[in-house]
Design a protein around this motif. Structure first.
Motif, short mmCIF file in Angstrom:
data_model
loop_
_atom_site.label_atom_id
_atom_site.label_comp_id
_atom_site.label_asym_id
_atom_site.label_seq_id
_atom_site.Cartn_x
_atom_site.Cartn_y
_atom_site.Cartn_z
N ARG A 149 95.63 -2.83 78.77
CA ARG A 149 95.32 -1.47 78.32
C ARG A 149 95.77 -1.28 76.88
O ARG A 149 96.83 -1.73 76.49
CB ARG A 149 96.04 -0.45 79.21
CG ARG A 149 95.95 1.00 78.71
CD ARG A 149 96.71 1.93 79.65
NE ARG A 149 96.73 3.30 79.18
CZ ARG A 149 97.76 3.86 78.53
NH1 ARG A 149 98.85 3.15 78.26
NH2 ARG A 149 97.70 5.12 78.14
N VAL A 150 94.93 -0.61 76.09
CA VAL A 150 95.28 -0.30 74.69
C VAL A 150 94.98 1.17 74.41
O VAL A 150 94.11 1.77 75.03
CB VAL A 150 94.49 -1.18 73.68
CG1 VAL A 150 94.92 -2.64 73.79
CG2 VAL A 150 92.99 -1.04 73.88
N THR A 151 95.71 1.74 73.45
CA THR A 151 95.47 3.13 73.05
C THR A 151 95.03 3.24 71.59
O THR A 151 94.60 4.30 71.16
CB THR A 151 96.73 3.99 73.24
OG1 THR A 151 97.77 3.51 72.39
CG2 THR A 151 97.19 3.95 74.70
N SER A 152 95.12 2.16 70.84
CA SER A 152 94.75 2.19 69.43
C SER A 152 93.23 2.17 69.24
O SER A 152 92.53 1.37 69.88
CB SER A 152 95.35 0.99 68.70
OG SER A 152 94.81 0.88 67.39
N ALA A 164 103.45 -0.12 68.83
CA ALA A 164 103.24 -0.48 67.43
C ALA A 164 104.49 -0.13 66.65
O ALA A 164 105.03 0.97 66.78
CB ALA A 164 102.03 0.28 66.87
N LYS A 165 104.97 -1.07 65.87
CA LYS A 165 106.18 -0.90 65.06
C LYS A 165 107.40 -0.54 65.93
O LYS A 165 108.38 0.02 65.44
CB LYS A 165 105.97 0.18 64.00
CG LYS A 165 104.81 -0.09 63.07
CD LYS A 165 104.59 1.06 62.10
CE LYS A 165 103.36 0.80 61.23
NZ LYS A 165 103.09 1.94 60.31
N HIS A 166 107.31 -0.84 67.23
CA HIS A 166 108.38 -0.56 68.19
C HIS A 166 108.73 0.93 68.26
O HIS A 166 109.84 1.31 68.61
CB HIS A 166 109.64 -1.37 67.84
CG HIS A 166 109.38 -2.84 67.76
ND1 HIS A 166 109.15 -3.61 68.88
CD2 HIS A 166 109.30 -3.68 66.69
CE1 HIS A 166 108.94 -4.86 68.51
NE2 HIS A 166 109.03 -4.94 67.19
N TYR A 214 100.91 3.84 68.90
CA TYR A 214 99.97 3.23 69.83
C TYR A 214 100.66 2.17 70.67
O TYR A 214 101.65 1.56 70.25
CB TYR A 214 98.80 2.60 69.07
CG TYR A 214 97.98 3.58 68.29
CD1 TYR A 214 97.35 4.66 68.91
CD2 TYR A 214 97.83 3.44 66.91
CE1 TYR A 214 96.60 5.57 68.20
CE2 TYR A 214 97.07 4.34 66.17
CZ TYR A 214 96.46 5.41 66.83
OH TYR A 214 95.71 6.30 66.10
N GLN A 215 100.11 1.93 71.86
CA GLN A 215 100.74 0.96 72.74
C GLN A 215 99.74 0.03 73.40
O GLN A 215 98.55 0.36 73.55
CB GLN A 215 101.57 1.66 73.81
CG GLN A 215 100.77 2.46 74.82
CD GLN A 215 101.67 3.26 75.75
OE1 GLN A 215 102.24 4.28 75.36
NE2 GLN A 215 101.81 2.80 76.99
N THR A 216 100.24 -1.12 73.81
CA THR A 216 99.48 -2.10 74.58
C THR A 216 100.24 -2.33 75.88
O THR A 216 101.45 -2.56 75.87
CB THR A 216 99.35 -3.43 73.81
OG1 THR A 216 98.59 -3.22 72.62
CG2 THR A 216 98.64 -4.47 74.68
N ASP A 217 99.54 -2.24 77.00
CA ASP A 217 100.16 -2.41 78.30
C ASP A 217 99.50 -3.58 79.03
O ASP A 217 98.28 -3.76 78.95
CB ASP A 217 100.01 -1.15 79.16
CG ASP A 217 100.65 0.06 78.52
OD1 ASP A 217 101.85 -0.02 78.19
OD2 ASP A 217 99.96 1.09 78.36
N THR A 247 91.73 8.46 75.54
CA THR A 247 93.06 8.17 74.99
C THR A 247 93.51 6.75 75.30
O THR A 247 94.52 6.30 74.76
CB THR A 247 94.10 9.16 75.55
OG1 THR A 247 94.11 9.05 76.99
CG2 THR A 247 93.76 10.59 75.15
N GLY A 248 92.79 6.05 76.16
CA GLY A 248 93.17 4.69 76.49
C GLY A 248 92.01 3.94 77.10
O GLY A 248 91.16 4.53 77.78
N ILE A 249 91.93 2.63 76.85
CA ILE A 249 90.88 1.79 77.41
C ILE A 249 91.54 0.62 78.12
O ILE A 249 92.46 -0.02 77.59
CB ILE A 249 89.93 1.27 76.32
CG1 ILE A 249 89.23 2.45 75.63
CG2 ILE A 249 88.90 0.31 76.91
CD1 ILE A 249 88.33 2.04 74.48
#
Length: 211
Positions: free
Chosen positions: A122-125, A91-93, A98-101, A183-185
């Motif tokens: 995978r997302v953490t937000s 997010a916002k680099h 938060y991140q998306t994988d 912390t992640g899904i």
């Protein structure tokens, strides 16, 4: 906003009643009231909806990776080898955000060998939620009410450990930290055992689970 205010306003009353009748068993009426409150929780918009075995937000399993990059832009990190690739968007680099994988690979079926397909998302937000309103930040007990969880892996980094639980048949996994919080899904194909061996944490060491 009104729904949230109503819910918070009623919490002290519920707590008071519970204190005064701490020996009282939960009745059908109590259960109905709880269900009514939960029913008022608004479902997330399609852009933030987690559908086990299918998608997270606007990204779908088995989608062409090129199509995903058209929507998400160029990833902040990428790694590829032997027909597989792993990509991360922050997010916002910002690497602290938060991140998306996304894990993707080629099918090599002789038809579309040049296409890389999305296999794991995978997302953490906490903005991303399931229809049951499950999101990162919740305790594992809250998640276990809705999914049949199996501990499939533990990843360590120093004294810190991260446990991965998944519902194979549903096609969803949850990572749980030392405090018992999610912390992640991760979403993957229903019935797929990929999460039993795929590591999404290159900076951590995998520890075998004692049976």
């Amino acid at each position: 906003m009104l729904r949230k205010f109503f819910l918070f306003a009623t919490l002290p009353l519920i707590a008071a009643c519970s204190s005064a009748h701490n020996e009282k068993k939960i009745t059908d009426t109590d259960s109905t009231a709880v269900a009514a409150v939960e029913a008022k929780i608004e479902a997330p918009s399609p852009a933030y909806l987690i559908i086990p075995g299918k998608s997270i937000g606007n990204t779908r399993l088995n989608e062409n990776l090129d199509s995903v990059m058209d929507k998400l832009g160029r990833p902040d990190k990428s790694d590829a080898a032997m027909g597989s690739s792993f990509h991360t968007w922050f997010a916002k680099h910002d690497t602290a955000d938060y991140q998306t994988d996304i894990f993707a690979h080629h099918n090599y079926d002789g038809k579309h060998d040049d296409i890389s397909y999305v296999k794991v998302i995978r997302v953490t937000s906490p903005a991303f939620k399931t229809a049951e309103n499950l999101h990162t930040g919740l305790a594992i007990q809250d998640i276990a009410r809705h999914f049949k969880l199996n501990h499939v892996a533990t990843y360590t980094r120093g004294a810190d450990s991260l446990k991965v639980y998944y519902d194979r048949q549903a096609g969803i996994s949850f990572e749980i930290d030392n405090t018992g919080k999610c912390t992640g899904i991760t979403v993957h194909q229903a019935g797929d055992s990929t999460m039993t061996y795929l590591s999404l944490y290159p900076d951590r060491k995998r520890v075998d689970i004692k049976k």
